[in-house]
Each structure stands twice: as structure tokens, then as C-alpha cells.
Write a protein that holds these residues in place. Structure first.
Motif, mmCIF file in Angstrom:
data_model
loop_
_atom_site.group_PDB
_atom_site.id
_atom_site.type_symbol
_atom_site.label_atom_id
_atom_site.label_comp_id
_atom_site.label_asym_id
_atom_site.label_seq_id
_atom_site.Cartn_x
_atom_site.Cartn_y
_atom_site.Cartn_z
ATOM 1 N N LEU A 47 -9.051 7.023 11.630
ATOM 2 C CA LEU A 47 -10.320 6.433 11.207
ATOM 3 C C LEU A 47 -10.315 4.922 11.394
ATOM 4 N N GLY A 48 -9.137 4.333 11.260
ATOM 5 C CA GLY A 48 -9.036 2.887 11.391
ATOM 6 C C GLY A 48 -8.905 2.414 12.826
ATOM 7 N N GLY A 49 -8.883 3.359 13.758
ATOM 8 C CA GLY A 49 -8.781 2.983 15.165
ATOM 9 C C GLY A 49 -7.377 2.574 15.580
ATOM 10 N N LEU A 50 -6.377 2.899 14.754
ATOM 11 C CA LEU A 50 -4.996 2.555 15.092
ATOM 12 C C LEU A 50 -4.349 3.674 15.896
ATOM 13 N N TYR B 230 -14.616 -2.670 17.072
ATOM 14 C CA TYR B 230 -14.704 -1.762 15.925
ATOM 15 C C TYR B 230 -13.747 -2.191 14.814
ATOM 16 N N LYS B 231 -12.497 -2.444 15.209
ATOM 17 C CA LYS B 231 -11.491 -2.819 14.216
ATOM 18 C C LYS B 231 -11.817 -4.162 13.578
ATOM 19 N N ARG B 232 -12.412 -5.033 14.370
ATOM 20 C CA ARG B 232 -12.719 -6.368 13.859
ATOM 21 C C ARG B 232 -13.942 -6.360 12.944
ATOM 22 N N ASP B 233 -14.946 -5.550 13.287
ATOM 23 C CA ASP B 233 -16.214 -5.645 12.554
ATOM 24 C C ASP B 233 -16.459 -4.547 11.526
ATOM 25 N N THR B 234 -15.916 -3.373 11.756
ATOM 26 C CA THR B 234 -16.334 -2.249 10.922
ATOM 27 C C THR B 234 -15.343 -1.883 9.830
ATOM 28 N N VAL B 235 -14.046 -1.932 10.137
ATOM 29 C CA VAL B 235 -13.079 -1.460 9.144
ATOM 30 C C VAL B 235 -12.173 -2.555 8.603
ATOM 31 N N GLY B 236 -11.801 -2.344 7.352
ATOM 32 C CA GLY B 236 -10.753 -3.142 6.734
ATOM 33 C C GLY B 236 -9.632 -2.177 6.396
ATOM 34 N N PHE B 237 -8.374 -2.646 6.500
ATOM 35 C CA PHE B 237 -7.250 -1.730 6.312
ATOM 36 C C PHE B 237 -6.257 -2.323 5.318
ATOM 37 N N ILE B 238 -5.789 -1.499 4.393
ATOM 38 C CA ILE B 238 -4.739 -1.933 3.464
ATOM 39 C C ILE B 238 -3.560 -0.977 3.588
ATOM 40 N N TRP B 239 -2.391 -1.535 3.856
ATOM 41 C CA TRP B 239 -1.190 -0.706 3.994
ATOM 42 C C TRP B 239 -0.387 -0.718 2.708
ATOM 43 N N GLN B 240 0.419 0.292 2.552
ATOM 44 C CA GLN B 240 1.324 0.308 1.410
ATOM 45 C C GLN B 240 2.317 -0.848 1.527
ATOM 46 N N SER C 124 -8.221 -7.685 3.693
ATOM 47 C CA SER C 124 -8.883 -6.537 4.319
ATOM 48 C C SER C 124 -10.403 -6.689 4.290
ATOM 49 N N LEU C 125 -10.891 -7.537 3.386
ATOM 50 C CA LEU C 125 -12.341 -7.719 3.258
ATOM 51 C C LEU C 125 -12.852 -8.943 4.012
ATOM 52 N N SER C 126 -11.917 -9.687 4.608
ATOM 53 C CA SER C 126 -12.295 -10.979 5.178
ATOM 54 C C SER C 126 -13.290 -10.847 6.329
ATOM 55 N N ASN C 127 -13.265 -9.727 7.007
ATOM 56 C CA ASN C 127 -14.222 -9.545 8.116
ATOM 57 C C ASN C 127 -15.495 -8.822 7.670
ATOM 58 N N ARG C 128 -15.710 -8.751 6.360
ATOM 59 C CA ARG C 128 -16.879 -8.071 5.784
ATOM 60 C C ARG C 128 -17.053 -6.661 6.353
ATOM 61 N N PRO C 129 -16.030 -5.808 6.210
ATOM 62 C CA PRO C 129 -16.125 -4.469 6.789
ATOM 63 C C PRO C 129 -17.093 -3.586 6.006
ATOM 64 N N LYS C 130 -17.569 -2.553 6.670
ATOM 65 C CA LYS C 130 -18.435 -1.592 5.992
ATOM 66 C C LYS C 130 -17.602 -0.485 5.376
ATOM 67 N N LEU C 131 -16.392 -0.340 5.929
ATOM 68 C CA LEU C 131 -15.511 0.740 5.485
ATOM 69 C C LEU C 131 -14.141 0.166 5.185
ATOM 70 N N LEU C 132 -13.632 0.488 3.993
ATOM 71 C CA LEU C 132 -12.306 0.019 3.615
ATOM 72 C C LEU C 132 -11.371 1.223 3.539
ATOM 73 N N LEU C 133 -10.265 1.151 4.288
ATOM 74 C CA LEU C 133 -9.297 2.242 4.308
ATOM 75 C C LEU C 133 -8.010 1.750 3.667
ATOM 76 N N ILE D 172 -9.342 6.010 -0.090
ATOM 77 C CA ILE D 172 -7.992 5.695 -0.552
ATOM 78 C C ILE D 172 -7.086 6.902 -0.361
ATOM 79 N N VAL D 173 -5.973 6.691 0.302
ATOM 80 C CA VAL D 173 -4.988 7.756 0.437
ATOM 81 C C VAL D 173 -3.932 7.573 -0.643
ATOM 82 N N THR D 174 -3.585 8.641 -1.305
ATOM 83 C CA THR D 174 -2.594 8.518 -2.367
ATOM 84 C C THR D 174 -1.812 9.809 -2.596
ATOM 85 N N HIS D 175 -0.610 9.634 -3.120
ATOM 86 C CA HIS D 175 0.178 10.755 -3.619
ATOM 87 C C HIS D 175 -0.169 10.993 -5.082
ATOM 88 N N ASP D 176 -0.722 9.949 -5.681
ATOM 89 C CA ASP D 176 -0.838 9.860 -7.118
ATOM 90 C C ASP D 176 -2.085 10.570 -7.637
#
Ligand SMILES: Nc1ncnc2c1ncn2[C@@H]1O[C@H](COP(=O)(O)OP(=O)(O)OP(=O)(O)O)[C@@H](O)[C@H]1O
Ligand SMILES: [Mg+2]
Length: 298
Positions: free
Chosen positions: A51-54, A80-90, A154-163, A196-200
Motif C-alpha cells: 500500500l505504501g508503494g515500497l 505517489y510516495k511523496r504526495d499521498t502516503v506517510g509511513f511509520i516503521w517500527q 510521516s505527516l510532513s508531506n501532508r499525506p492523505k493516508l498514514l500507514l 495501523i498494523v499491530t500484534h497487539d
């Protein structure tokens, strides 16, 4: 915002093919705050990376907003990666620079895309509760604080979708609650769609909806609508094994009409090798042959 249908991702290594996602279906509405749970290896990160285009999908449909990620060109993908999505890694190390301040870290991706906006960078840090620490170097901040910087970035590019892939995986409960609070606030106030992906399983009670991926190989997706987001216990059970409450499950129907019924359902109904199927013009009801009285042995 997101529409996946029959999404397949196959990783090819030297002599091995790993089918990480086999025909996954998922729809996420614009403005949703939702979580994806599942066991290790079930394909959660694969889904998020796709979904994040990675990661490139192998087959099926995967659309995010106006973008078709199966057909997207390399150039469009950059956009797409620059404008639409923000990504947060563990693992923050992936997008944080230890010897720059929190503020400089947030400004960095803005600089790279040619749109530095210091006021917005400060506002983001304020949103994540780091107003007082914005001039500290990253390595002077705690793990939880660094994770909040990662959210601001992750929000610095004003994404519409945060992963967010396991955003609370390496922090304590208090920090985890705070991070979830930030997600909720961002979702409510700026309307950003958050996955949000989680085990928790306890995080599941803090979002609007939970999707559980059970083994990307069996191509089964369970969806549990959150009946009451304060009622964590019930949700946790429902998202796990307890199927007594109301629930919805999506299964993939293949080209010749075969579908895979989740094992739990079959067990619950005592269906072994035969089931009855009724079609009432709107719904197909699958039941145990016994429950239909006389026709039980057919
Ligand atoms: N780059 C890759 N090359 C080959 N196989 C991969 C690759 N990435 C993931 N896989 C495989 O795909 C499957 C799904 O992995 P994925 O990382 O999506 O699981 P996950 O649900 O995120 O697990 P975890 O909760 O442990 O992070 C696993 O069998 C994994 O070994
Ligand atoms: Mg993972």
C-alpha cells in the motif's frame, strides 16, 4: 481510500517462492482509523509495504485514491510516495537522523521535496506533544519521543493516508496509549485515513475497525466492525477466536466460484465434508446438512 481485491504478493528468492498475500480483499473508507492484526508471517507488513508503494504487487487489484498500484509507473510511484502516503516503521532508525534536532528531522523530507515549511514542522511537533523538545537532538530523546518525531515526519508531506507498521511495538503501555491518542486526534481533526498494523490485540479496542489477516496463504480476511470502541475485551476476543458475536468475513471467490470457508465457521457448525447451501435471491446461506432436517443425508 483503499481498495484491494484478490491482491497477491509473491516474493521470489533463489529457489523459493513465498506467497505472502494470496487474494486478499480489503476496503478502507476515506477518513477511517483502522487496525490490521495477525500473527507473525501472516502478511501484514507485506500488505502495508504494498500500500505504501515500497513493494510491488504481483497480481490482483490494489487502488489507493486515484492510483492503481498495479499499473503505476516508476515515476508516478515516486510522486505517489511523496504526495499521498506517510509511513511509520517500527524501527525508527530507518527515517530518523540522530544528530539533527527533532525540528530539523521533520524539515528534512520537506526540504527534499522542495517545500520547507518551518511553521508547519513546528505545528506537527506540537501535535505530537514535543513542542518543548523540538530543538533537542534526536539521540537526546527517549524511544517513545523518537517514535513521536517519526509520526511528525510521516505527516510532513501532508499525506492523505498514514500507514503505521507496529508503531507501538517497542514502547511501553503509557507511550503506546499516547501514540494511539495522537492517531485518534489526527484522524478526527485533519481527517487523515490511518491504517495501523499491530500484534497487539489491545490496540484493537482503540480504533474504529479491525481487520485480522489470518495467514496470507489461505487468502482469508476477517473483518470485525467495532461495536463499541470502549469495549476492548469483547473486541479482542472477537478479533481473535471467539466467533459468537456478530461479525463479517470476506472470503475470496475464485474464477470458477470456489470459496474457502474459514475453519472456525465449519467447526462451529459441525460441517465436515458436506454442507447445505440455500440461495434466497439475495444471500447464500451455508449450513450444516443436519440443520435442514430431512435433507440431511443428501
Ligand atoms: N522480502 C521478502 N522476501 C521473501 N519473503 C518475504 C519477504 N518479505 C516477507 N516475506 C515472507 O512473506 C510472509 C509474510 O511476511 P510479512 O513480513 O508480511 O509478515 P508480518 O505479518 O508482517 O509478520 P510480523 O508480524 O512478524 O512482522 C512471510 O512468510 C515472510 O517470510
Ligand atoms: Mg511485519
Amino acid at each position: 481510500m483503499i481498495h484491494c481485491e484478490g491482491l497477491v504478493k509473491i516474493y521470489k528468492t533463489d529457489d523459493l517462492e513465498v506467497v505472502a498475500l494470496q487474494g486478499l480483499n480489503l476496503t478502507v473508507e476515506d477518513g477511517e482509523l483502522m487496525a490490521i492484526i495477525g500473527n507473525s508471517g501472516s502478511g501484514k507488513s507485506t500488505l502495508l509495504n504494498t500500500l505504501g508503494g515500497l513493494d510491488r504487487p504481483s497480481a490482483g487489484q490494489v487502488k489507493v485514491g486515484p492510483w492503481d498500484l498495479l499499473k503505476i509507473t516508476e515515476e508516478e510511484l515516486v510522486q505517489y510516495k511523496r504526495d499521498t502516503v506517510g509511513f511509520i516503521w517500527q524501527n525508527n532508525a530507518r527515517n530518523l537522523l540522530p544528530y539533527l534536532s527533532a525540528l530539523e528531522n521533520v524539515e528534512m523530507p520537506m526540504m527534499l521535496s522542495g517545500k520547507t515549511d518551518r511553521a508547519y514542522a513546528k505545528q506537527l511537533l506540537e501535535w505530537v506533544g514535543l513542542k518543548e523538545r523540538m530543538h533537542n537532538k534526536l539521540h537526546q530523546l527517549s524511544g517513545g519521543e523518537q517514535q513521536r518525531v517519526a509520526i511528525a515526519i510521516s505527516l510532513s508531506n501532508r499525506p492523505k493516508l498514514l500507514l503505521a507498521d507496529e508503531p507501538t511495538g517497542s514502547v511501553d503501555t503509557t507511550t503506546s496509549d499516547m501514540i494511539m491518542g495522537i492517531f485518534r486526534k489526527l484522524n478526527r481533526e485533519i481527517g487523515i485515513t490511518i491504517v495501523i498494523v499491530t500484534h497487539d490485540m489491545t490496540l484493537a479496542s482503540k480504533v474504529d475497525r479491525v481487520v485480522a489477516i489470518r495467514d496470507g496463504l489461505t487468502s482469508t480476511e476477517f473483518i470485525k466492525r467495532n461495536p463499541n470502541i470502549t469495549d476492548g475485551g469483547d473486541l479482542i476476543q472477537s478479533a481473535g477466536r471467539n466467533l459468537n458475536s456478530v461479525h463479517e468475513a470476506y472470503v475470496v471467490v475464485d474464477r470458477v466460484g470456489r470459496l474457502q470457508v474459514p475453519k472456525e465457521y465449519l467447526t462451529a457448525l459441525g460441517i465436515k465434508d458436506k454442507a447445505s447451501m440455500e440461495f434466497d435471491g439475495e444471500r447464500i446461506v451455508i449450513s450444516s446438512p443436519k440443520s435442514l432436517g430431512g435433507s440431511g443425508n443428501e
